[in-house]
Design a protein around this motif. Structure first.
Motif, PDB file in Angstrom:
ATOM      1  N   VAL A 170     -17.267  29.940 -59.177  1.00  0.00           N
ATOM      2  CA  VAL A 170     -16.134  29.995 -58.293  1.00  0.00           C
ATOM      3  C   VAL A 170     -15.105  28.872 -58.478  1.00  0.00           C
ATOM      4  CG1 VAL A 170     -15.148  29.950 -55.940  1.00  0.00           C
ATOM      5  CG2 VAL A 170     -17.118  31.456 -56.526  1.00  0.00           C
ATOM      6  N   PRO A 171     -13.849  28.840 -58.956  1.00  0.00           N
ATOM      7  CA  PRO A 171     -13.087  27.851 -59.155  1.00  0.00           C
ATOM      8  C   PRO A 171     -12.712  27.391 -57.685  1.00  0.00           C
ATOM      9  CG  PRO A 171     -12.241  29.673 -60.645  1.00  0.00           C
ATOM     10  CD  PRO A 171     -13.189  29.991 -60.036  1.00  0.00           C
ATOM     11  N   LEU A 172     -12.937  26.213 -57.378  1.00  0.00           N
ATOM     12  CA  LEU A 172     -13.071  25.767 -55.896  1.00  0.00           C
ATOM     13  C   LEU A 172     -11.952  24.603 -56.025  1.00  0.00           C
ATOM     14  CD1 LEU A 172     -13.163  25.778 -52.885  1.00  0.00           C
ATOM     15  CD2 LEU A 172     -15.389  23.985 -53.250  1.00  0.00           C
ATOM     16  N   ILE A 173     -10.696  25.059 -55.392  1.00  0.00           N
ATOM     17  CA  ILE A 173      -9.463  23.927 -55.529  1.00  0.00           C
ATOM     18  C   ILE A 173      -9.386  23.340 -54.336  1.00  0.00           C
ATOM     19  CG2 ILE A 173      -7.198  23.708 -55.904  1.00  0.00           C
ATOM     20  CD1 ILE A 173      -7.152  26.478 -57.316  1.00  0.00           C
ATOM     21  N   VAL A 174      -9.413  22.011 -54.168  1.00  0.00           N
ATOM     22  CA  VAL A 174      -9.574  21.065 -53.076  1.00  0.00           C
ATOM     23  C   VAL A 174      -7.712  20.795 -52.800  1.00  0.00           C
ATOM     24  CG1 VAL A 174      -9.942  19.118 -51.711  1.00  0.00           C
ATOM     25  CG2 VAL A 174     -11.879  20.312 -53.089  1.00  0.00           C
ATOM     26  N   GLY A 175      -7.116  21.260 -51.798  1.00  0.00           N
ATOM     27  CA  GLY A 175      -5.701  20.824 -51.539  1.00  0.00           C
ATOM     28  C   GLY A 175      -5.402  19.385 -51.432  1.00  0.00           C
ATOM     29  N   ALA A 176      -4.248  19.315 -51.811  1.00  0.00           N
ATOM     30  CA  ALA A 176      -3.554  17.985 -51.479  1.00  0.00           C
ATOM     31  C   ALA A 176      -4.210  16.583 -51.938  1.00  0.00           C
ATOM     32  CB  ALA A 176      -3.121  17.770 -49.866  1.00  0.00           C
ATOM     33  N   LEU A 177      -5.032  16.868 -52.854  1.00  0.00           N
ATOM     34  CA  LEU A 177      -5.593  15.817 -53.470  1.00  0.00           C
ATOM     35  C   LEU A 177      -6.570  15.035 -52.460  1.00  0.00           C
ATOM     36  CD1 LEU A 177      -5.710  14.025 -56.222  1.00  0.00           C
ATOM     37  CD2 LEU A 177      -3.703  12.856 -55.548  1.00  0.00           C
ATOM     38  N   GLY A 178      -6.970  15.717 -51.743  1.00  0.00           N
ATOM     39  CA  GLY A 178      -8.188  15.136 -50.929  1.00  0.00           C
ATOM     40  C   GLY A 178      -7.632  14.162 -49.683  1.00  0.00           C
ATOM     41  N   GLY A 179      -6.194  14.166 -49.614  1.00  0.00           N
ATOM     42  CA  GLY A 179      -5.580  13.236 -48.499  1.00  0.00           C
ATOM     43  C   GLY A 179      -6.142  11.797 -48.544  1.00  0.00           C
ATOM     44  N   PHE A 180      -6.596  11.117 -47.720  1.00  0.00           N
ATOM     45  CA  PHE A 180      -6.908   9.887 -47.756  1.00  0.00           C
ATOM     46  C   PHE A 180      -7.987   9.427 -48.727  1.00  0.00           C
ATOM     47  CE2 PHE A 180      -4.994  10.438 -43.584  1.00  0.00           C
ATOM     48  CZ  PHE A 180      -3.791   9.765 -43.564  1.00  0.00           C
ATOM     49  N   HIS A 181      -8.735  10.508 -48.877  1.00  0.00           N
ATOM     50  CA  HIS A 181     -10.180  10.506 -49.819  1.00  0.00           C
ATOM     51  C   HIS A 181      -9.979  10.521 -51.168  1.00  0.00           C
ATOM     52  CE1 HIS A 181     -11.977   9.724 -45.839  1.00  0.00           C
ATOM     53  NE2 HIS A 181     -11.551  10.794 -45.535  1.00  0.00           N
ATOM     54  N   ALA A 182      -8.595  10.672 -51.866  1.00  0.00           N
ATOM     55  CA  ALA A 182      -8.353  10.939 -53.262  1.00  0.00           C
ATOM     56  C   ALA A 182      -9.454  10.477 -54.103  1.00  0.00           C
ATOM     57  CB  ALA A 182      -6.981  10.661 -53.481  1.00  0.00           C
ATOM     58  N   LEU A 183      -9.472   9.256 -54.132  1.00  0.00           N
ATOM     59  CA  LEU A 183     -10.356   8.680 -55.033  1.00  0.00           C
ATOM     60  C   LEU A 183     -11.995   9.089 -55.172  1.00  0.00           C
ATOM     61  CD1 LEU A 183      -9.018   4.933 -55.412  1.00  0.00           C
ATOM     62  CD2 LEU A 183      -8.533   7.038 -56.721  1.00  0.00           C
ATOM     63  N   ASP A 184     -12.425   9.307 -53.851  1.00  0.00           N
ATOM     64  CA  ASP A 184     -13.538   9.921 -53.593  1.00  0.00           C
ATOM     65  C   ASP A 184     -13.778  11.334 -54.311  1.00  0.00           C
ATOM     66  OD1 ASP A 184     -15.165   8.027 -51.888  1.00  0.00           O
ATOM     67  OD2 ASP A 184     -13.305   8.391 -50.618  1.00  0.00           O
ATOM     68  N   LEU A 185     -12.673  12.101 -54.147  1.00  0.00           N
ATOM     69  CA  LEU A 185     -12.630  13.503 -54.584  1.00  0.00           C
ATOM     70  C   LEU A 185     -12.606  13.540 -56.186  1.00  0.00           C
ATOM     71  CD1 LEU A 185     -12.145  16.605 -54.302  1.00  0.00           C
ATOM     72  CD2 LEU A 185      -9.916  16.113 -54.011  1.00  0.00           C
ATOM     73  N   VAL A 186     -11.873  12.588 -56.621  1.00  0.00           N
ATOM     74  CA  VAL A 186     -11.783  12.433 -58.346  1.00  0.00           C
ATOM     75  C   VAL A 186     -13.448  12.033 -58.627  1.00  0.00           C
ATOM     76  CG1 VAL A 186     -11.390  10.974 -60.068  1.00  0.00           C
ATOM     77  CG2 VAL A 186      -9.596  11.676 -58.444  1.00  0.00           C
ATOM     78  N   LYS A 187     -14.115  11.329 -57.708  1.00  0.00           N
ATOM     79  CA  LYS A 187     -15.490  11.182 -58.265  1.00  0.00           C
ATOM     80  C   LYS A 187     -16.199  12.345 -58.196  1.00  0.00           C
ATOM     81  CE  LYS A 187     -19.377   7.649 -57.606  1.00  0.00           C
ATOM     82  NZ  LYS A 187     -19.624   6.523 -56.829  1.00  0.00           N
ATOM     83  N   LEU A 188     -16.289  13.134 -57.303  1.00  0.00           N
ATOM     84  CA  LEU A 188     -17.207  14.130 -56.849  1.00  0.00           C
ATOM     85  C   LEU A 188     -16.755  15.320 -57.826  1.00  0.00           C
ATOM     86  CD1 LEU A 188     -16.490  14.578 -52.853  1.00  0.00           C
ATOM     87  CD2 LEU A 188     -18.642  13.918 -54.031  1.00  0.00           C
ATOM     88  N   ALA A 189     -15.340  15.455 -58.193  1.00  0.00           N
ATOM     89  CA  ALA A 189     -14.957  16.267 -59.154  1.00  0.00           C
ATOM     90  C   ALA A 189     -15.628  16.229 -60.557  1.00  0.00           C
ATOM     91  CB  ALA A 189     -13.702  16.432 -59.394  1.00  0.00           C
ATOM     92  N   ALA A 190     -15.713  14.994 -60.830  1.00  0.00           N
ATOM     93  CA  ALA A 190     -16.434  14.352 -62.294  1.00  0.00           C
ATOM     94  C   ALA A 190     -17.886  15.140 -62.508  1.00  0.00           C
ATOM     95  CB  ALA A 190     -16.332  13.043 -62.197  1.00  0.00           C
ATOM     96  N   ASP A 191     -18.626  15.284 -61.348  1.00  0.00           N
ATOM     97  CA  ASP A 191     -19.902  15.947 -61.528  1.00  0.00           C
ATOM     98  C   ASP A 191     -20.093  17.540 -61.255  1.00  0.00           C
ATOM     99  OD1 ASP A 191     -21.106  13.512 -61.814  1.00  0.00           O
ATOM    100  OD2 ASP A 191     -20.932  13.073 -59.735  1.00  0.00           O
ATOM    101  N   ARG A 192     -18.760  17.898 -60.934  1.00  0.00           N
ATOM    102  CA  ARG A 192     -18.618  19.365 -60.766  1.00  0.00           C
ATOM    103  C   ARG A 192     -17.454  20.032 -61.535  1.00  0.00           C
ATOM    104  NH1 ARG A 192     -23.043  18.342 -58.910  1.00  0.00           N
ATOM    105  NH2 ARG A 192     -23.914  18.359 -56.789  1.00  0.00           N
TER     106      ARG A 192
END
Length: 261
Positions: A170-192
């Motif tokens: 399933v391609p799971l798209i997190v909207g709006a760049l994760g808001g205040f947690h954008a850099l955390d989202l980038v790190k999470l995406a690097a592993d998924r």
């Protein structure tokens, strides 16, 4: 085929798509909405619409009739502009998991509807999206777009990442760049690899640049219309991403690859 993956249908879809054309967008993915701030003409009207928005993103219960009416707006726009629009299907928040397949079937069998979203769980309850991911997997792994901005929390983003590992098709798209947690989202995406980032509503240009640098094949162009402007969103991409090959991935190829997977 430049695609805006996150645009809520407005009260004037023709004008909305004309603006998208100004931005060089060939195709707009329309999402339903129960809130229309673009129709407000006074400060009090803006406040009223944003009060409704606050309830929606806070996970307020949405009845089936409300969601069906909002989806009807999407379907009318989709029928009127089949060459320049696609759409995602939304769902009532109180719908039991065992009825999800029945709810989605009329929508997901309709030409032009290619995914599910925007799914907006209450803050701290991101795990509630799991039955939706199961429906997606049953339909061959269609994309699912989830709310990623406040009031969703960093723990919600972590839950999205954990769920993406559980549903790798399933391609799971997190909207709006994760808001205040954008850099955390980038790190999470690097592993998924199936966790994708919608770059709309970015709070800082450097966050867009970081996402495109670290996970270029998982970034998607979005405007979050009407809360963002598609022309401004396109300029942000151009300003943040210097490499033309990466810009092409973000604007065109990544979403096309998701659809063809």
């Amino acid at each position: 085929m430049v695609t805006d993956v996150h645009a809520h249908v407005t009260i004037d879809p023709a004008a909305q798509l004309a603006r998208a054309k100004q931005a060089g967008v060939d195709r707009t993915v329309l999402l339903s909405t129960r809130v229309h701030p673009e129709r407000a003409r006074t400060l009090d009207e803006v406040r009223a619409e944003f009060a409704r928005l606050t309830a929606v993103i806070g996970g307020a219960d949405a009845a089936a009739d409300e969601v069906r009416a909002a989806m009807d707006e999407v379907l009318r726009a989709l029928d009127a502009h089949p060459d320049t629009t696609l759409a995602f299907a939304s769902l009532p928040s109180l719908l039991p998991a065992e009825h999800l397949g029945e709810w989605f079937e009329p929508y997901l069998t309709r030409p032009g509807i290619v995914g599910i979203g925007e799914v907006t769980p209450p803050p701290g309850q991101a795990a509630r999206i799991e039955p939706v991911l199961s429906v997606s997997a049953d339909h061959g792994g269609i994309p699912v777009l989830v709310h990623g901005f406040a009031p969703n929390t960093l723990d919600d983003l972590r839950t999205y990442a954990a769920l993406s590992a559980r549903y790798p098709s399933v391609p799971l798209i997190v909207g709006a760049l994760g808001g205040f947690h954008a850099l955390d989202l980038v790190k999470l995406a690097a592993d998924r690899p199936n966790l994708h980032i919608d770059l709309s509503s970015a709070l800082q240009v450097f966050a867009v640049a970081a996402a495109a640098r670290e996970v270029p094949e998982q970034c998607l162009f979005g405007s979050n219309t009407p809360y963002g402007d598609v022309v401004a969103a396109r300029h942000t991409i151009e300003a943040a991403i210097a490499d033309p090959a990466v810009r092409t991935l973000v604007l065109e190829h990544n979403f096309q690859r998701i659809l063809l997977a």
